[in-house]
Write a protein that holds these residues in place. Structure first.
Motif, PDB file in Angstrom:
ATOM      1  N   GLY A 244      42.965  40.300  32.671  1.00  0.00           N
ATOM      2  CA  GLY A 244      44.415  41.094  32.432  1.00  0.00           C
ATOM      3  C   GLY A 244      44.226  42.637  32.254  1.00  0.00           C
ATOM      4  O   GLY A 244      43.171  43.087  31.737  1.00  0.00           O
ATOM      5  N   PRO A 259      49.594  40.883  36.547  1.00  0.00           N
ATOM      6  CA  PRO A 259      50.291  39.471  36.406  1.00  0.00           C
ATOM      7  C   PRO A 259      49.390  38.628  35.365  1.00  0.00           C
ATOM      8  O   PRO A 259      49.915  38.069  34.602  1.00  0.00           O
ATOM      9  CB  PRO A 259      50.337  38.635  37.793  1.00  0.00           C
ATOM     10  N   SER A 260      48.055  38.808  35.414  1.00  0.00           N
ATOM     11  CA  SER A 260      47.094  38.247  34.385  1.00  0.00           C
ATOM     12  C   SER A 260      47.468  38.563  33.168  1.00  0.00           C
ATOM     13  O   SER A 260      47.255  37.851  32.173  1.00  0.00           O
ATOM     14  CB  SER A 260      45.669  38.443  34.960  1.00  0.00           C
ATOM     15  N   VAL A 262      50.111  39.496  31.771  1.00  0.00           N
ATOM     16  CA  VAL A 262      51.416  38.797  31.463  1.00  0.00           C
ATOM     17  C   VAL A 262      51.062  37.372  30.789  1.00  0.00           C
ATOM     18  O   VAL A 262      51.866  37.012  29.941  1.00  0.00           O
ATOM     19  CB  VAL A 262      52.178  38.958  32.435  1.00  0.00           C
ATOM     20  N   VAL A 263      50.264  36.852  31.594  1.00  0.00           N
ATOM     21  CA  VAL A 263      49.905  35.478  31.272  1.00  0.00           C
ATOM     22  C   VAL A 263      49.065  35.382  29.783  1.00  0.00           C
ATOM     23  O   VAL A 263      49.520  34.659  28.920  1.00  0.00           O
ATOM     24  CB  VAL A 263      48.887  34.885  32.356  1.00  0.00           C
ATOM     25  N   CYS A 265      49.450  37.983  27.525  1.00  0.00           N
ATOM     26  CA  CYS A 265      50.081  38.443  26.650  1.00  0.00           C
ATOM     27  C   CYS A 265      51.434  38.319  27.072  1.00  0.00           C
ATOM     28  O   CYS A 265      52.363  39.215  27.849  1.00  0.00           O
ATOM     29  CB  CYS A 265      50.067  39.794  26.212  1.00  0.00           C
ATOM     30  N   ASN A 266      52.457  37.406  26.764  1.00  0.00           N
ATOM     31  CA  ASN A 266      53.464  37.046  27.496  1.00  0.00           C
ATOM     32  C   ASN A 266      54.953  37.890  26.823  1.00  0.00           C
ATOM     33  O   ASN A 266      56.025  37.587  27.159  1.00  0.00           O
ATOM     34  CB  ASN A 266      54.070  35.657  27.010  1.00  0.00           C
ATOM     35  N   ASP A 267      54.445  38.842  25.849  1.00  0.00           N
ATOM     36  CA  ASP A 267      55.271  39.653  25.482  1.00  0.00           C
ATOM     37  C   ASP A 267      55.534  40.955  26.663  1.00  0.00           C
ATOM     38  O   ASP A 267      56.459  41.772  26.409  1.00  0.00           O
ATOM     39  CB  ASP A 267      54.860  40.572  24.304  1.00  0.00           C
ATOM     40  N   ARG A 269      56.819  42.670  29.486  1.00  0.00           N
ATOM     41  CA  ARG A 269      57.825  42.249  30.531  1.00  0.00           C
ATOM     42  C   ARG A 269      58.242  43.673  31.370  1.00  0.00           C
ATOM     43  O   ARG A 269      57.759  44.652  30.731  1.00  0.00           O
ATOM     44  CB  ARG A 269      59.027  41.823  29.957  1.00  0.00           C
ATOM     45  N   ASP A 303      48.564  32.442  21.492  1.00  0.00           N
ATOM     46  CA  ASP A 303      49.652  31.885  22.527  1.00  0.00           C
ATOM     47  C   ASP A 303      49.376  32.888  23.655  1.00  0.00           C
ATOM     48  O   ASP A 303      50.090  33.832  23.664  1.00  0.00           O
ATOM     49  CB  ASP A 303      51.032  32.142  21.655  1.00  0.00           C
ATOM     50  N   PRO A 304      48.867  32.364  24.673  1.00  0.00           N
ATOM     51  CA  PRO A 304      48.338  31.254  24.791  1.00  0.00           C
ATOM     52  C   PRO A 304      46.786  31.216  24.260  1.00  0.00           C
ATOM     53  O   PRO A 304      46.164  32.266  23.863  1.00  0.00           O
ATOM     54  CB  PRO A 304      47.911  31.142  26.345  1.00  0.00           C
TER      55      PRO A 304
END
Length: 510
Positions: A244, A259-260, A262-263, A265-267, A269, A303-304
């Motif tokens: 990431g 994109p990595s 985002v996977v 740290c899904n916050d 955007r 998460d994840p």
């Protein structure tokens, strides 16, 4: 229309001066990509100044001279723009490919210089009027069309590259990509107008277009100054890497991420671009702490779920002026799990799963130090199976292994999770009991002895009866006792148990 003529010439002269300054500025960056852009800008300088003087001239001789000055730079513009486009977007090409790209521009220059001898570039040249002022009229030769095709091809490829960058980018980088795409389209429009003889006033709008392109590029360059280190260098390594990557400005505002990221740290955007990383990633406290302190650290995320190594480095220009931060998040979950597994294997007996001798000694030595510090009682039991060699000789080693596994189960059912259980030898086991006095240990020893005696191991339709002898020792207060003293005293107690008939335990106070 003298005023119109003067305005056009004035614009072109200003264009030449501006592109010359841009060339000097770009050369000072000392970067391969910006060097190509500098030469590109310098070529525009010759093109613009030459055409300004051509428009200002009234005689064929002067117009032809200034037209020649234009061609010091004009043939090389499409090749320089194309190579710059590749370099700027980290799509590096080799020396041979670059030589091939510049082959046609060099030939165009040669044919233009020798045109009076071969008329291969211009079939004829004469002065005509566009009803406002004199202009140079040229009849295009065969090589002119070759050069036009080359120019068209270069700008098509460059436009495609910028469009691809625009499509795969987000946030400010996407907006900058849009600006550069427009800048790359402008010269192509003038080429089409020229080839179709649709240029108003019979003027070459090429220098106006390429100057506008430089202005647009410079706007993009200055507008996104924080990414002075090739802001469009979002190549496949950035997009497809498993690491990431988060780009921040000097105020820790989020500028870009891949994109990595985002996977992980899904916050993250698209709407967080420009916001403070502390606000956006506030729930990842370990990650934010590492970023703010520019420290390499390991973070465990839920998460994840996974383990990540976080590294924050400063982004510096050539002159060492800081323009931002680059945060990389490397997934080390497999490595951490592997190290845990290796540590488990290195500390456990492969057959029974209890601690091996080395790790038992290490843990027990720590426990003894702790017991001395806090004045805790400590006890130890040595367990030795009776006639184990006879079991191996009679039933085989596989039966012996099964017996050892069953004995460990019996012991585990009789002790606590905090007790330190290890295998010391073939059929010999040792258990250290923290905060346990000798009386309590004797009760445990009796329970273990009974559980083992009541265990019958079935192997190949045969029932194997097992018993064990135990040596017990312990003390309520430790002074200078070491683990070796505990083991020696317990071994003496075990010897007594063996001497007095086996299937029993004996106790010696330390």
């Amino acid at each position: 229309m003298v005023i119109l003529r003067i305005m056009l010439c004035g614009f072109l002269l200003a264009s030449g001066i501006f592109t010359l300054l841009v060339a000097i500025y770009s050369f000072r960056k000392r970067d391969p990509a910006t060097n190509y852009f500098a030469v590109f800008s310098l070529s525009i300088t010759f093109y613009s100044l030459g055409y300004a003087m051509e428009l200002y001239s009234d005689t064929l001789v002067r117009m032809r001279f200034w037209n020649f000055v234009e061609y010091i730079g004009l043939p090389f513009l499409p090749a320089l723009w194309l190579v710059f486009t590749f370099e700027y977007n980290n799509k590096h090409i080799g020396l041979i490919e670059k030589l091939c790209i510049f082959m046609i521009p060099f030939m165009t220059f040669i044919f233009r210089v020798t045109n009076s001898l071969n008329h291969f570039y211009y079939l004829s040249v004469k002065v005509t009027s566009n009803y406002y002022f004199p202009v140079l009229y040229i009849e295009k030769g065969p090589w002119y069309w070759v050069h036009a095709l080359f120019v068209t091809s270069c700008f098509i490829v460059a436009n495609y590259v910028y469009y691809a960058v625009y499509k795969k980018s987000i946030g400010p980088i996407r907006r900058q990509g849009a600006i550069l795409l427009i800048a790359s389209l402008l010269p192509w429009v003038t080429v089409v107008l020229d080839l179709l003889n649709l240029s108003p006033l019979d003027i070459d709008y090429g220098p106006f277009a390429v100057t506008s392109s430089v202005i647009l590029f410079f706007i993009a360059f200055l507008r996104y100054h924080f990414l002075n280190i090739k802001p469009l260098a979002r190549d496949k390594a950035f997009e497809l890497t498993n690491d990431g990557i988060i780009v921040l400005d000097t105020n820790y505002n989020i500028i870009d991420f891949n994109p990595s990221a985002v996977v992980i740290c899904n916050d993250l955007r698209e709407n967080v671009i420009g916001k403070d990383v502390q606000v956006v990633l506030g729930r990842y406290k370990g990650l934010v702490y590492s970023i703010l302190n520019e420290a390499e650290s390991q973070c465990d995320l839920e998460d994840p779920k996974g383990n990540y190594r976080v590294n924050t480095v400063r982004i510096l220009e050539v002159n060492h002026r800081q323009v931002g931060y680059l945060v990389t998040l490397t997934d080390i979950t497999k490595y951490v799990n592997m190290m845990q597994e290796l540590n488990h294997l290195a500390s456990r007996d492969a057959l029974t799963g209890v601690y091996n001798r080395r790790y038992f000694v290490e843990l027990s030595s720590r426990e003894i130090v702790k017991a001395k510090r806090y004045n805790h009682a400590l006890s130890l039991i040595i367990i030795d199976l009776d006639y184990f060699k006879q079991i191996n000789d009679t039933h085989g080693h596989q039966a012996g292994d099964l017996v050892l596994i069953e004995v460990v189960k019996c012991c585990r059912n009789s002790i606590r999770s905090i007790d330190i259980f290890g295998r010391f030898g073939g059929e010999e086991f040792v258990i250290l009991f923290p905060e346990t006095n000798l009386g309590e240990c004797n009760i445990i020893a009796g329970r273990i002895l009974k559980n083992i005696e009541n265990t019958i191991v079935s192997y190949e339709n045969k029932h194997i009866k097992i018993t064990a002898s135990l040596g017990v020792t312990g003390t309520n207060f430790l002074y200078n006792q070491s683990l070796d003293i505990f083991l020696k005293k317990a071994d003496q107690a075990l010897y007594q148990a063996k001497s007095e008939g086996r299937n029993c335990f004996r106790c010696l106070e330390l």
